[in-house]
Scaffold this active site. Structure first.
Site, mmCIF file in Angstrom:
data_model
loop_
_atom_site.group_PDB
_atom_site.id
_atom_site.type_symbol
_atom_site.label_atom_id
_atom_site.label_comp_id
_atom_site.label_asym_id
_atom_site.label_seq_id
_atom_site.Cartn_x
_atom_site.Cartn_y
_atom_site.Cartn_z
ATOM 1 N N ASP A 82 -0.151 12.311 -10.501
ATOM 2 C CA ASP A 82 -1.036 12.100 -9.360
ATOM 3 C C ASP A 82 -0.313 12.237 -8.021
ATOM 4 O O ASP A 82 -0.884 12.740 -7.055
ATOM 5 C CB ASP A 82 -1.674 10.714 -9.450
ATOM 6 C CG ASP A 82 -2.809 10.663 -10.461
ATOM 7 O OD1 ASP A 82 -3.277 11.731 -10.875
ATOM 8 O OD2 ASP A 82 -3.217 9.550 -10.831
ATOM 9 N N ALA A 85 -6.557 3.281 -7.375
ATOM 10 C CA ALA A 85 -5.098 3.303 -7.253
ATOM 11 C C ALA A 85 -4.609 1.943 -6.746
ATOM 12 O O ALA A 85 -4.889 0.916 -7.341
ATOM 13 C CB ALA A 85 -4.677 4.451 -6.337
ATOM 14 N N TYR A 86 -3.874 1.917 -5.657
ATOM 15 C CA TYR A 86 -3.316 0.669 -5.136
ATOM 16 C C TYR A 86 -4.416 -0.345 -4.844
ATOM 17 O O TYR A 86 -4.264 -1.559 -5.077
ATOM 18 C CB TYR A 86 -2.498 0.974 -3.880
ATOM 19 C CG TYR A 86 -1.715 -0.182 -3.322
ATOM 20 C CD1 TYR A 86 -1.392 -1.301 -4.089
ATOM 21 C CD2 TYR A 86 -1.272 -0.154 -2.001
ATOM 22 C CE1 TYR A 86 -0.669 -2.351 -3.560
ATOM 23 C CE2 TYR A 86 -0.549 -1.203 -1.468
ATOM 24 C CZ TYR A 86 -0.257 -2.297 -2.247
ATOM 25 O OH TYR A 86 0.463 -3.338 -1.726
ATOM 26 N N ASN A 87 -5.545 0.124 -4.346
ATOM 27 C CA ASN A 87 -6.676 -0.746 -4.048
ATOM 28 C C ASN A 87 -7.097 -1.563 -5.264
ATOM 29 O O ASN A 87 -7.328 -2.772 -5.186
ATOM 30 C CB ASN A 87 -7.846 0.101 -3.540
ATOM 31 C CG ASN A 87 -9.127 -0.696 -3.393
ATOM 32 O OD1 ASN A 87 -9.260 -1.524 -2.496
ATOM 33 N ND2 ASN A 87 -10.080 -0.445 -4.286
ATOM 34 N N TYR A 88 -7.191 -0.923 -6.410
ATOM 35 C CA TYR A 88 -7.617 -1.595 -7.646
ATOM 36 C C TYR A 88 -6.564 -2.595 -8.099
ATOM 37 O O TYR A 88 -6.885 -3.698 -8.559
ATOM 38 C CB TYR A 88 -7.878 -0.536 -8.717
ATOM 39 C CG TYR A 88 -8.644 -1.018 -9.922
ATOM 40 C CD1 TYR A 88 -9.676 -1.938 -9.803
ATOM 41 C CD2 TYR A 88 -8.349 -0.528 -11.191
ATOM 42 C CE1 TYR A 88 -10.392 -2.366 -10.909
ATOM 43 C CE2 TYR A 88 -9.054 -0.945 -12.304
ATOM 44 C CZ TYR A 88 -10.075 -1.865 -12.157
ATOM 45 O OH TYR A 88 -10.781 -2.287 -13.266
#
Length: 253
Positions: free
Chosen positions: A43, A155-158
């Protein structure tokens, strides 16, 4: 007539070996000549390829030769042209980030996944949040905060316990990272048109860095974030395995 394909690969040996095999089989052209760009890696490399090809008309089709591959399709050397012809397209607008640092300089960058602010010292950051010119939070004490697109919401948010956003939604996620005060505040959902400003409080005592898809800027005073509608990234996925399906599936894993 055969598709003109441009192949790009990360530095990983697995990706480089795949590129050599595919170029031998299908040929290779430059980005500006290509009908399709095929990115080989994970990714991170997919994001790098999207940023590097945003001024060209060709869509990008990723094949996973990396670790995670949420934005990638399965790797196969056979029937590539048929897969490209049948692929489904997703259109993504990145976020625009404008950072002012302690030297008074302005830095600009685009982010396909998210723009994040993170503490750069031993003490928690103190941030003030303004949305569309209206003060919404006087003080957020936290390890950081981020604004994520639907494509970047897994991504980082999750990982920071932010919401997964449907790919077609005109919404952005504003998510706190380890919020200390307000302790239970996790963030907010904002319209895609929102203009978000973070001001760093106690800049010297509590230094903060900002990142846009891993491009880092230190000694931050303020960060302005908004969706950039003039930039459109075209990503291709195999039928039935597009971003919408992946975002839904991620929530049931």
């Amino acid at each position: 007539m055969s598709l003109k394909i441009a192949f790009a690969a990360s530095r990983a040996p697995l990706a480089q070996t795949a590129r050599a095999a595919l170029v031998t089989r299908y040929g290779d052209v430059s980005f500006d000549e290509a009908d399709v760009i095929v990115a080989l890696g994970g990714d991170g490399f997919m994001l790098q390829t999207l940023h590097g090809s945003q001024h060209f008309s060709a869509p990008v089709y990723g094949m996973n030769r990396g670790t995670i591959g949420f934005l990638m399709n399965e790797y196969s050397e056979s029937d590539l042209e048929a897969r490209l012809e049948a692929a489904e397209e997703a259109l993504l607008n990145p976020l625009s980030m404008t950072v002012k640092d302690t030297q008074g300089q302005a830095h600009k960058a685009l982010a396909i996944n998210e723009v994040s602010l993170l503490r750069a010292g031993p003490q928690a950051a103190k941030l003030r949040i303004t949305i569309d010119g209206r003060l919404r939070m006087e003080e957020l004490v936290c390890d950081g905060a981020l604004v994520a697109t639907p494509a970047g919401s897994t991504a980082y948010n999750y990982s920071a316990h932010g919401p997964v956003l449907p790919i077609g939604s005109d919404v952005l996620a504003l998510t706190a990272v380890a919020a200390f005060r307000p302790r239970r505040w996790r963030g907010a959902l904002l319209p895609k048109t929102a203009h978000v400003q973070f001001d760093v409080l106690e800049v010297e005592k509590r230094p903060v860095m900002a990142e846009a898809d891993s491009r880092s800027i230190r000694d931050v005073v303020s960060v302005e974030i908004q969706s950039e509608p003039t930039v459109v990234h075209r990503i291709l996925f195999d039928p039935g395995h597009g971003l919408e399906e992946r975002l839904i599936s991620e929530q049931f894993n």
